[in-house]
Each structure stands twice: as structure tokens, then as C-alpha cells.
Design a protein around this motif. Structure first.
Motif, PDB file in Angstrom:
ATOM      1  N   LYS A 170     -79.517  27.376 -22.006  1.00 29.30           N
ATOM      2  CA  LYS A 170     -80.644  26.755 -22.703  1.00 29.30           C
ATOM      3  C   LYS A 170     -80.117  25.814 -23.772  1.00 29.30           C
ATOM      4  O   LYS A 170     -79.009  25.985 -24.263  1.00 29.30           O
ATOM      5  CB  LYS A 170     -81.470  27.836 -23.420  1.00 29.30           C
ATOM      6  CG  LYS A 170     -82.320  28.670 -22.503  1.00 29.30           C
ATOM      7  CD  LYS A 170     -83.288  29.515 -23.332  1.00 29.30           C
ATOM      8  CE  LYS A 170     -83.789  30.742 -22.614  1.00 29.30           C
ATOM      9  NZ  LYS A 170     -84.329  30.492 -21.295  1.00 29.30           N
ATOM     10  N   GLN A 174     -77.385  24.133 -21.857  1.00 30.95           N
ATOM     11  CA  GLN A 174     -77.989  23.986 -20.536  1.00 30.95           C
ATOM     12  C   GLN A 174     -77.106  23.133 -19.630  1.00 30.95           C
ATOM     13  O   GLN A 174     -76.583  22.098 -20.051  1.00 30.95           O
ATOM     14  CB  GLN A 174     -79.362  23.335 -20.669  1.00 30.95           C
ATOM     15  CG  GLN A 174     -80.143  23.381 -19.385  1.00 30.95           C
ATOM     16  CD  GLN A 174     -81.572  22.889 -19.579  1.00 30.95           C
ATOM     17  OE1 GLN A 174     -81.823  21.932 -20.307  1.00 30.95           O
ATOM     18  NE2 GLN A 174     -82.504  23.560 -18.933  1.00 30.95           N
ATOM     19  N   PHE A 176     -76.771  21.709 -15.429  1.00 30.16           N
ATOM     20  CA  PHE A 176     -77.300  21.575 -14.073  1.00 30.16           C
ATOM     21  C   PHE A 176     -76.131  21.308 -13.144  1.00 30.16           C
ATOM     22  O   PHE A 176     -75.191  20.593 -13.511  1.00 30.16           O
ATOM     23  CB  PHE A 176     -78.280  20.402 -14.009  1.00 30.16           C
ATOM     24  CG  PHE A 176     -79.457  20.552 -14.945  1.00 30.16           C
ATOM     25  CD1 PHE A 176     -79.378  20.135 -16.265  1.00 30.16           C
ATOM     26  CD2 PHE A 176     -80.640  21.115 -14.488  1.00 30.16           C
ATOM     27  CE1 PHE A 176     -80.454  20.279 -17.128  1.00 30.16           C
ATOM     28  CE2 PHE A 176     -81.728  21.253 -15.350  1.00 30.16           C
ATOM     29  CZ  PHE A 176     -81.633  20.843 -16.662  1.00 30.16           C
ATOM     30  N   ARG A 195     -75.239  17.828 -18.044  1.00 28.03           N
ATOM     31  CA  ARG A 195     -76.127  18.377 -19.065  1.00 28.03           C
ATOM     32  C   ARG A 195     -77.570  17.942 -18.832  1.00 28.03           C
ATOM     33  O   ARG A 195     -78.488  18.414 -19.500  1.00 28.03           O
ATOM     34  CB  ARG A 195     -75.736  17.862 -20.451  1.00 28.03           C
ATOM     35  CG  ARG A 195     -74.455  18.428 -20.962  1.00 28.03           C
ATOM     36  CD  ARG A 195     -74.023  17.639 -22.206  1.00 28.03           C
ATOM     37  NE  ARG A 195     -72.728  18.091 -22.658  1.00 28.03           N
ATOM     38  CZ  ARG A 195     -72.536  18.934 -23.669  1.00 28.03           C
ATOM     39  NH1 ARG A 195     -73.572  19.380 -24.345  1.00 28.03           N
ATOM     40  NH2 ARG A 195     -71.329  19.316 -23.997  1.00 28.03           N
ATOM     41  N   ASP A 196     -77.738  17.002 -17.926  1.00 23.97           N
ATOM     42  CA  ASP A 196     -79.066  16.461 -17.656  1.00 23.97           C
ATOM     43  C   ASP A 196     -79.466  16.829 -16.231  1.00 23.97           C
ATOM     44  O   ASP A 196     -78.620  17.101 -15.395  1.00 23.97           O
ATOM     45  CB  ASP A 196     -79.053  14.942 -17.844  1.00 23.97           C
ATOM     46  CG  ASP A 196     -78.693  14.559 -19.264  1.00 23.97           C
ATOM     47  OD1 ASP A 196     -77.600  14.012 -19.485  1.00 23.97           O
ATOM     48  OD2 ASP A 196     -79.508  14.856 -20.162  1.00 23.97           O
ATOM     49  N   PRO A 197     -80.772  16.808 -15.947  1.00 23.37           N
ATOM     50  CA  PRO A 197     -81.213  17.318 -14.649  1.00 23.37           C
ATOM     51  C   PRO A 197     -80.572  16.623 -13.447  1.00 23.37           C
ATOM     52  O   PRO A 197     -80.275  15.435 -13.481  1.00 23.37           O
ATOM     53  CB  PRO A 197     -82.731  17.082 -14.685  1.00 23.37           C
ATOM     54  CG  PRO A 197     -83.082  17.158 -16.125  1.00 23.37           C
ATOM     55  CD  PRO A 197     -81.922  16.533 -16.840  1.00 23.37           C
ATOM     56  N   MET A 199     -81.292  16.670  -9.115  1.00 28.88           N
ATOM     57  CA  MET A 199     -82.386  17.033  -8.209  1.00 28.88           C
ATOM     58  C   MET A 199     -82.111  16.558  -6.808  1.00 28.88           C
ATOM     59  O   MET A 199     -81.281  15.666  -6.583  1.00 28.88           O
ATOM     60  CB  MET A 199     -83.670  16.279  -8.595  1.00 28.88           C
ATOM     61  CG  MET A 199     -84.383  16.651  -9.832  1.00 28.88           C
ATOM     62  SD  MET A 199     -85.755  15.478 -10.108  1.00 28.88           S
ATOM     63  CE  MET A 199     -86.917  16.044  -8.875  1.00 28.88           C
ATOM     64  N   SER A 200     -82.916  17.104  -5.874  1.00 31.98           N
ATOM     65  CA  SER A 200     -83.101  16.531  -4.538  1.00 31.98           C
ATOM     66  C   SER A 200     -81.839  16.278  -3.738  1.00 31.98           C
ATOM     67  O   SER A 200     -81.642  15.178  -3.207  1.00 31.98           O
ATOM     68  CB  SER A 200     -83.895  15.209  -4.670  1.00 31.98           C
ATOM     69  OG  SER A 200     -85.117  15.439  -5.331  1.00 31.98           O
ATOM     70  N   VAL A 213     -80.312  13.067  -7.008  1.00 29.75           N
ATOM     71  CA  VAL A 213     -80.877  12.362  -8.152  1.00 29.75           C
ATOM     72  C   VAL A 213     -80.224  12.912  -9.412  1.00 29.75           C
ATOM     73  O   VAL A 213     -80.077  14.126  -9.560  1.00 29.75           O
ATOM     74  CB  VAL A 213     -82.407  12.575  -8.222  1.00 29.75           C
ATOM     75  CG1 VAL A 213     -82.987  11.974  -9.500  1.00 29.75           C
ATOM     76  CG2 VAL A 213     -83.071  11.972  -6.997  1.00 29.75           C
ATOM     77  N   PHE A 215     -80.065  12.499 -13.841  1.00 29.07           N
ATOM     78  CA  PHE A 215     -80.610  11.937 -15.073  1.00 29.07           C
ATOM     79  C   PHE A 215     -79.520  11.731 -16.119  1.00 29.07           C
ATOM     80  O   PHE A 215     -79.819  11.644 -17.317  1.00 29.07           O
ATOM     81  CB  PHE A 215     -81.687  12.873 -15.644  1.00 29.07           C
ATOM     82  CG  PHE A 215     -83.011  12.777 -14.935  1.00 29.07           C
ATOM     83  CD1 PHE A 215     -83.241  13.463 -13.753  1.00 29.07           C
ATOM     84  CD2 PHE A 215     -84.039  11.997 -15.454  1.00 29.07           C
ATOM     85  CE1 PHE A 215     -84.464  13.367 -13.090  1.00 29.07           C
ATOM     86  CE2 PHE A 215     -85.266  11.907 -14.812  1.00 29.07           C
ATOM     87  CZ  PHE A 215     -85.482  12.593 -13.631  1.00 29.07           C
ATOM     88  N   ARG A 419     -82.251  26.534  -6.831  1.00 24.49           N
ATOM     89  CA  ARG A 419     -83.435  25.934  -6.238  1.00 24.49           C
ATOM     90  C   ARG A 419     -83.030  24.749  -5.371  1.00 24.49           C
ATOM     91  O   ARG A 419     -81.859  24.443  -5.242  1.00 24.49           O
ATOM     92  CB  ARG A 419     -84.370  25.469  -7.346  1.00 24.49           C
ATOM     93  CG  ARG A 419     -83.686  24.544  -8.357  1.00 24.49           C
ATOM     94  CD  ARG A 419     -84.581  24.384  -9.559  1.00 24.49           C
ATOM     95  NE  ARG A 419     -84.078  23.382 -10.483  1.00 24.49           N
ATOM     96  CZ  ARG A 419     -84.059  23.529 -11.799  1.00 24.49           C
ATOM     97  NH1 ARG A 419     -84.496  24.649 -12.341  1.00 24.49           N
ATOM     98  NH2 ARG A 419     -83.615  22.574 -12.577  1.00 24.49           N
ATOM     99  N   GLU A 420     -84.041  24.117  -4.779  1.00 23.04           N
ATOM    100  CA  GLU A 420     -83.865  22.904  -3.972  1.00 23.04           C
ATOM    101  C   GLU A 420     -82.775  23.034  -2.911  1.00 23.04           C
ATOM    102  O   GLU A 420     -81.861  22.214  -2.841  1.00 23.04           O
ATOM    103  CB  GLU A 420     -83.562  21.706  -4.884  1.00 23.04           C
ATOM    104  CG  GLU A 420     -84.679  21.445  -5.876  1.00 23.04           C
ATOM    105  CD  GLU A 420     -84.842  19.976  -6.165  1.00 23.04           C
ATOM    106  OE1 GLU A 420     -85.343  19.259  -5.285  1.00 23.04           O
ATOM    107  OE2 GLU A 420     -84.448  19.566  -7.266  1.00 23.04           O
TER     108      GLU A 420
END
Lengths: 427, 173
Positions: A170, A174, A176, A195-197, A199-200, A213, A215, A419-420
Motif C-alpha cells: 500500500k 505499492q 504492480f 510503482r504505477d498500475p 494492466m491488460s 498497459v 502507467f 488478476r487479469e
């Protein structure tokens, strides 16, 4: 055995052998066929790095279709066909028996094995495969694939991989990650860490690259990373949203979602060879989550042009999208089955988000899962199972269900949320 | 997240200042001793008046500029009436201060599919952007980003948590 990867990343740190997934079968194996996977012999040499028979037995059990006999119940442990006393195995009601040896060779191992139909005493397979020193587990999965196909007539998907996103910690802690693991959750390798999201994740059809993806630059961008080298290219960095990358079946194009600074999301196709960008949807609605039809000429996608998100289909070059989902108020993130006949979607079922399977011809929709926040379905390349993201004990987990809904498993990480999931193609 | 410091500072100020007491003032200096003199004149000492302290509008809880988060209804991107003043206040401020820039960060709650939720977050950020522009803010002053459901403000799987995640955060740069 952990496989180490030497790679050079831009701005990322490689972590090796991080956080195994734990697999449990939560439903199924009634009607599973009893088989005997006898511990393989070693020809008197040193112990191999993997218990090959155990890997194969676990694979077959995980498919939901086989019930491997416990080793403690085995009356004998032959390592070749001549040693099998079929009468004994018939008493145990075993239908098939696999025997073999793992032998050392200069450059690694050779697995030699035979598969027999117990009742007829007939040999179904006799084979040798070689493997490099640290690739024995993968070779065992290849044996599983061959045994599965010999017994079911369908291609096995045990020697495949899954990619997924992990989120831990957190605040300042945090992190990713995009992780690639064997289909059984073993050998997880972190291929991106931020440290940033992130995805996908999306596989290229040759299994050598992953698009995802990121960020990391304070906005969404799409990267394509080559797994063997860790090198990556920035594929999508238009102003605004860059999302939902999907490789075409021939690997030469990437469908993606862009807003290009307009604030409106539409679907585009990027030719990876020429760099040319073609706009596919032209609607003021949110159009996203493109999925290629197997023929490479059509896209399925999510659009809320009708009010709420539903799945539409469009032929490239045409400007008319046809709606494909008519049941329920929410259908999103379509994934097509191997044979092109069914679509898995995220479906809202009386306030719960679940994975549903839509038969395209008949329009029949079957809800396959029973969670509250299920999402991100992905088909195994042989279509036998669907892996998806779910939730248990307040944490994100992965789960898998057979295409007919009868067998279920759960994959949990040791820490954080996972996830994903994206199931690789055949490798 | 840099702008959270601003919010935290605002909240700390709120705690210290109380509500609606006037800001702290230095204590009055003790009255000067007036020596007895043969003089029948009256000496007077001086008492300094409390100096009014101007509050930074971004930290003043009574000022809509101190509110940096706009919340939205489920599946909606329309700005609710209770937030119109807030957006307009930021709009007027930015229109008057052309050197100031904001980034509008759009978010969605965790339900449903992730890339569609990127779309919802973007739609919400665009909604705030349009309203700012109506106040005269220029394009160059506004950037938008959508995090979809990837950066929740609040953990939890109930409507209370979801309501606090459906938001646009106004971040001054």
C-alpha cells in the motif's frame, strides 16, 4: 526447480522465482477416469531434478477428467511395458497406465515412456523426448499433453503458460507486476515491475511477446515486451487513453483502444509492420476491449452505445457494428473460444459480476461462475478451461472452470492480489 | 500522490483552527505599568489590535477551492448539483490565473471490466474539463488521465467504498 531469466529491462528490475501460486481443485472429478501414472525409473543414475510422474499426475488431475491412483495403492511400479502385470491393474479398475524412465544424457535428460490401455493390454503410445538440464518440468508437461491427447482425442494444454498482474503493498510500498508462470502456477517470473498500475497483459500468437498497459509515465501507454530478452518497445503512446491491446491471429497487427486526446474511446488497429493506424469505431460511446475473431477479419468489442455495456461485432473495413449480447444489462470484455463458436463475457447477474459463456449461433447464455466480482476470462488454447479473476477472503485470486462448468480450481498467490490472467497460445 | 499533501494540510488546518473560531492571535502584551507621577496628565499605554490573517483559499474549509475531489453516481459522468460550485470555483480561479495548471484524474469503482472502467474514468474527467472550460479555462491548463479502477481511494467491496472511488481528483501542478 526455479528457472532463472537473464534479461535487460528498461527501468524495470527482474525478480526471479517470486511468489508461487497455490492451486486447489474446488469442484469436480466425479466421473473422472482412473489412471495409473507410475513413478518413473532413473536407470540407476542420479535423481532427476523433477518427479516427472508427479507432474504428469497433477496435470491430468487438474484437467478434471482423470483421477490418478495414489502411489501408495500401486501394487507394482514397472518402468517399462514389459513389466506391467495387467491383471493387477484391472483389479484396481485403472483404465490406463503410464510407465517410463528419466535418463541422464550429456546435455540434459531423456524421458522415455509408454502408455497402455489396461483392459485391452494394448499400447497407446511409446515415445522418447529429450530435454535440456533445466527444462525437465516443461518436458514432463509435454508428456502430459501427449497422454491427454491419446486418451481424450483433444490436444492438451499443459505445456502452456499464463500471464497475470499482481498488486502488493500500500502507499509507498505499492507495487504492480506482470508475471508469467507455467499453466500450473509454477516457475513464476516477473517480467515487469512498477510503482504505477500495469494492466491488460496480452500474448502474441507465437507466445514470444506480451503487450501490456503501463502507467509508469503518469498516463496509460502500451508496451510490447519480448519475453526471451526483456526488451520492450513503446507501441501506443498517443495523447489520452491507450488501452486494451490485442494481437491479431497473424501477429502482424494490434487492436487497441485510443482516445487520442478527444476524451472519447474508440477502437483502432495498428499495423505493427508498417506503423499505420486505422480507426475501426467512430462512435461517441465508450468502445473498448477489442478481441479478434479467429479469421482475423472481425473484432468483437465492448460498447455502451446502446445505453449500457454490451458486446458488438464489426467487420474491419465496414462501419456497421452488430450487437451480439442481448441478455442482461451488462456484457463486457469478450473473449472468443478456439473454435470461434462461443464468447466468454463479464456478465452482470443480479448485482454480481460473473463470467458467462454465450453460444453465438443459438444465443444461449450460460453463467459459468458464482462469485460477486468475477472478471477477465481467458480461454486455454485447447478451449477446455477458462481462467478468470475472482475474489476470496477479500483478496484477488485466479480461478479456472471447465467450459461445461463442471470442474473448478482456484489459484491463490502467497501475498497481494492477482488478476487479469491471460492464457498463452500453444507453445 | 502529490495533491494528497494539500488535502491533508487543509484538514490539519481545520483541526487546529476549529470551526468557526477566528484564527489564533498572539496574546495581547501585558498593559504597561503606568508610573505614578506628579503630573496630573493621564498616560496611556497601547494595545495592539489583532492582525487579520488571510487564509489560503485552498486551505479554507469554507472555500469551495479547498475541495479537490468530485464524486459521481454509479455509471454516471454528470456532475451532481452539490459539486457544481466546486468545479466552477476551480474554473474561475484557473481562468484568472493563466499560469496555473491542473490534471483531472478520473476513476471508477471496481465493479465490471477494467478497460471499460478506464472509459468511465475518462468520461468523468472530461465532464469536469468541459465545465472548467465554460468558466474560461484554456485547454493548455487542463490535462486528463483515467485510472479506471486501478487506483481506488478506499478499499472495500460495499456501496460505501464504491461511492468514494467513483471520482475525479483535481490536482494542481
Amino acid at each position: 526447480m526455479r528457472r532463472s531469466v537473464v534479461a535487460i529491462f528498461l527501468c524495470f528490475v527482474v525478480q526471479v522465482a517470486w511468489g508461487d501460486l497455490k492451486i486447489e481443485i474446488t469442484e469436480g472429478i466425479s466421473g473422472a477416469v482412473p489412471v495409473a501414472i507410475v513413478p518413473f525409473g532413473t536407470g540407476g543414475g542420479t535423481e532427476p531434478s523433477e518427479d516427472v510422474a508427479a507432474v504428469i499426475a497433477a496435470d491430468l488431475a487438474r484437467s478434471g477428467r482423470f483421477a490418478p491412483i495414489d502411489r501408495n495403492d500401486m501394487i507394482q511400479m514397472p518402468t517399462s511395458g514389459q513389466g506391467i502385470r495387467f491383471g493387477d491393474w484391472r483389479i484396481l479398475e485403472t483404465e490406463a497406465i503410464l510407465v517410463g524412465k528419466v535418463l541422464r544424457e550429456a546435455s540434459g535428460y531423456v524421458i522415455q515412456f509408454q502408455l497402455y490401455d489396461v483392459y485391452r493390454g494394448a499400447q497407446l503410445l511409446s515415445y522418447r523426448i529429450s530435454s535440456a538440464e533445466n527444462d525437465l518440468r516443461r518436458a514432463a508437461h509435454q508428456v502430459s499433453d501427449m497422454v491427454y491427447e491419446a486418451l481424450t482425442g483433444e490436444r492438451g494444454a499443459f505445456a502452456t503458460r499464463i500471464a497475470y498482474v499482481s498488486a502488493t503493498g500500500k502507499g509507498e510500498q505499492q507495487r504492480f507486476r506482470v508475471v508469467v508462470a507455467d499453466a500450473d502456477g509454477e516457475n513464476p517470473i516477473v517480467i515487469a515491475n512498477s510503482r504505477d498500475p500495469l494492466m491488460s497483459p496480452a500474448w502474441s500468437p507465437d507466445g514470444r511477446q506480451l503487450a501490456y498497459v503501463s502507467f509508469e509515465n503518469e498516463r496509460s501507454e502500451i508496451y510490447i515486451q519480448t519475453l526471451a530478452t526483456g526488451e520492450r518497445q513503446l507501441a501506443g503512446s498517443w495523447p489520452g487513453v491507450n488501452g486494451a491491446p490485442a494481437f491479431s491471429p497473424d501477429g502482424r497487427r494490434l487492436a487497441l483502444t485510443l482516445s487520442r486526446g478527444t476524451g472519447n474511446l474508440d477502437i483502432f488497429v495498428l499495423n505493427l509492420v508498417s506503423g499505420r493506424l486505422t480507426q475501426v469505431t467512430w462512435h461517441a460511446a465508450i468502445d473498448t476491449e477489442p478481441e479478434w475473431a479467429p479469421d482475423g477479419r472481425r473484432l468483437y468489442f465492448t460498447s455502451d452505445r446502446g445505453g449500457g455495456p454490451q458486446v458488438y461485432e464489426i467487420e474491419l473495413g465496414s462501419d456497421k457494428a452488430a450487437r451480439r449480447t442481448f441478455e442482461g444489462n451488462y456484457n463486457a470484455r469478450p473473449r472468443i473460444s478456439r473454435d470461434g463458436k462461443s464468447l466468454a463475457t463479464v456478465f452482470e447477474d443480479r448485482g454480481n459480476y460473473r463470467v458467462a459463456l454465450l453460444e453465438l449461433d443459438s444465443g444461449n447464455l450460460q453463467v459459468l461462475t458464482n462469485g460477486q466480482l468475477d472478471e477477465s476470462p481467458s480461454f486455454a488454447p485447447n478451449g477446455s478451461m477458462i481462467i478468470y479473476a475472482s475474489e476470496a477472503g477479500g483478496r484477488g485470486i485466479l480461478a479456472a472452470v471447465s467450459a461445461d462448468g463442471r470442474y473448478r480450481q482456484r489459484l491463490t498467490a502467497t501475498e497481494g492480489d492477482i488478476r487479469e490472467p491471460a492464457w498463452s497460445p500453444f507453445l | 500522490m502529490r495533491h494528497l499533501n494539500l488535502v491533508f494540510l487543509g484538514m490539519t488546518t481545520l483541526l487546529l483552527a476549529g470551526c468557526p473560531r477566528p484564527p489564533e492571535v498572539p496574546p495581547d502584551p501585558p498593559p504597561t505599568e503606568i508610573p505614578e507621577t506628579m503630573d496630573s496628565g493621564v498616560s496611556t499605554g497601547t494595545v495592539s489590535a489583532p492582525a487579520p490573517r488571510a487564509l489560503d483559499p485552498f486551505e479554507d474549509p469554507d472555500n469551495p477551492l479547498s475541495k479537490m475531489v468530485i464524486y459521481f453516481d454509479f455509471d454516471q459522468s454528470t456532475i451532481r448539483s452539490e459539486f457544481v460550485d466546486v468545479v466552477n470555483a476551480h474554473g474561475r480561479y484557473l481562468a484568472r490565473n493563466k499560469d496555473k495548471r491542473v490534471r483531472l484524474e478520473g476513476h471508477a469503482d471496481e465493479r465490471g471490466s477494467r478497460e471499460y472502467n478506464i472509459g468511465l474514468g475518462e468520461r468523468r474527467a472530461q465532464s469536469v474539463r468541459r465545465m472548467l472550460k465554460l468558466q474560461g479555462v484554456s485547454d493548455a491548463q487542463i490535462s486528463t488521465v483515467s485510472y479506471g479502477e486501478e487506483r481506488p481511494a478506499v478499499e472495500g467491496h460495499s456501496e460505501t467504498s464504491w461511492a468514494r472511488n467513483r471520482r475525479v481528483e483535481i490536482v494542481y501542478r
